[in-house]
Design an enzyme around this catalytic site. Sequence first.
Site, PDB file in Angstrom:
ATOM      1  N   THR A 155       0.848  -1.202   0.000  1.00  0.00           N
ATOM      2  CA  THR A 155       0.000   0.000   0.000  1.00  0.00           C
ATOM      3  C   THR A 155       0.877   1.244   0.000  1.00  0.00           C
ATOM      4  O   THR A 155       1.712   1.420   0.893  1.00  0.00           O
ATOM      5  CB  THR A 155      -0.949  -0.002   1.218  1.00  0.00           C
ATOM      6  OG1 THR A 155      -1.839  -1.111   1.094  1.00  0.00           O
ATOM      7  CG2 THR A 155      -1.772   1.276   1.282  1.00  0.00           C
ATOM      8  N   LYS A 230      -0.095  -1.005  -4.734  1.00  0.00           N
ATOM      9  CA  LYS A 230      -1.514  -0.730  -4.522  1.00  0.00           C
ATOM     10  C   LYS A 230      -1.721   0.735  -4.153  1.00  0.00           C
ATOM     11  O   LYS A 230      -1.226   1.193  -3.129  1.00  0.00           O
ATOM     12  CB  LYS A 230      -2.061  -1.636  -3.406  1.00  0.00           C
ATOM     13  CG  LYS A 230      -3.520  -1.395  -3.041  1.00  0.00           C
ATOM     14  CD  LYS A 230      -3.955  -2.341  -1.925  1.00  0.00           C
ATOM     15  CE  LYS A 230      -5.423  -2.201  -1.598  1.00  0.00           C
ATOM     16  NZ  LYS A 230      -5.714  -0.983  -0.813  1.00  0.00           N
ATOM     17  N   HIS A 254      -7.955   3.617  -2.103  1.00  0.00           N
ATOM     18  CA  HIS A 254      -8.085   3.182  -0.706  1.00  0.00           C
ATOM     19  C   HIS A 254      -9.543   3.240  -0.255  1.00  0.00           C
ATOM     20  O   HIS A 254      -9.844   3.666   0.865  1.00  0.00           O
ATOM     21  CB  HIS A 254      -7.201   4.062   0.194  1.00  0.00           C
ATOM     22  CG  HIS A 254      -6.687   3.374   1.419  1.00  0.00           C
ATOM     23  ND1 HIS A 254      -5.346   3.131   1.619  1.00  0.00           N
ATOM     24  CD2 HIS A 254      -7.316   2.881   2.513  1.00  0.00           C
ATOM     25  CE1 HIS A 254      -5.190   2.527   2.800  1.00  0.00           C
ATOM     26  NE2 HIS A 254      -6.379   2.368   3.355  1.00  0.00           N
TER      27      HIS A 254
END
EC number: 1.1.3.15
Length: 370
Positions: A155, A230, A254
């Site tokens: 992330t 991501k 997100h």
Amino acid sequence: MEITNVNEYEAIAKQKLPKMVYDYYASGAEDQWTLAENRNAFSRILFRPRILIDVTKIDMTTTVLGFKISMPIMIAPTAMQKMAHPEGEYATARAASAAGTIMTLSSWATSSVEEVASTGPGIRFFQLYVYKNRNVVEQLVRRAERAGFKAIALTVDTPRLGRREADIKNRFTLPPFLTLKNFEGLDLGTMDKADDSGLASYVAGQIDRSLSWKDVKWLQTITSLPILVKGVLTAEDARLSVQNGAAGIIVSNHGARQLDYVPSTIMALEEVVKATQGRIPVFLDGGVRRGTDVFKALALGASGIFIGRPVVFSLAAEGEAGVRKVLQMMRDEFELTMALSGCRSIQEISRNHIVADWDSAGSSRIAPRL
């Protein structure tokens, strides 16, 4: 009342869950414009179905990073699933495995990588937050590898936590009977009460704001697992992902929980796909609630999609059976969309099967002049 689509689980979850928990799962950042847009943007893409094609057999199987799965619908990482249901990530892992698809486990899960692995066979990815203490990161990645996880979803959109006003109002914190299981032995498994959001304070204290492309390179030196980046929304970062050795990209905002007023992921998708020039696969999460949404994402170049909130809402409503049902409903809808569009395999889904309202020809593409 019989549940006939994925969206219906949200109302049931809202009834069942404590307000603090429901709000944590459901809310987005600030004005929540992107939260609504993630859904709304799908309605600005219409189908151009092809008729009189033999659709007796529909093949939805696909491969992701070399792993064969039953359909291009996978499970996104969502944190703290035991807040939704006592079985939490265990139930989600079993449901994903039964459906023949991939589950991504959150760093902030309430079950550890080892516990999730113990539920039985299944293809699982691990979502990683990079902590200031790199030894913690290294340990965690090693544990995921040992537990048989097949990829790391890094992330990259959270150097700081987005401003989620519901969490601030509710003084959100992890319920006392739960811990962030992956960090339990490292004294990082609990969240202190705070004057605003306990999670925001935790992130400010632990997550590394200096994270940069050199760390993507560093990650490749500590693991042989493929790394999915991501949180990419632009062509520039798509190209940099390729240059820095990413195995794939997840177009994600997100769940609209970080920077408000970024585009919906479905609108950002095509730019990212074009920039990668087919060198690495591109996936999408955010706002996918119907089989038609899945088809639209694939028509715009995605290799697959991930669902997040539908998993926690169905988990809250019906546990493992709820998650299984969500995956089955999405699968059935996607299969029907393929059949009615004249596509018999994933490979046959093309850009010509849709028209988006941002296409230069606009609506004239629906009825071209002869």
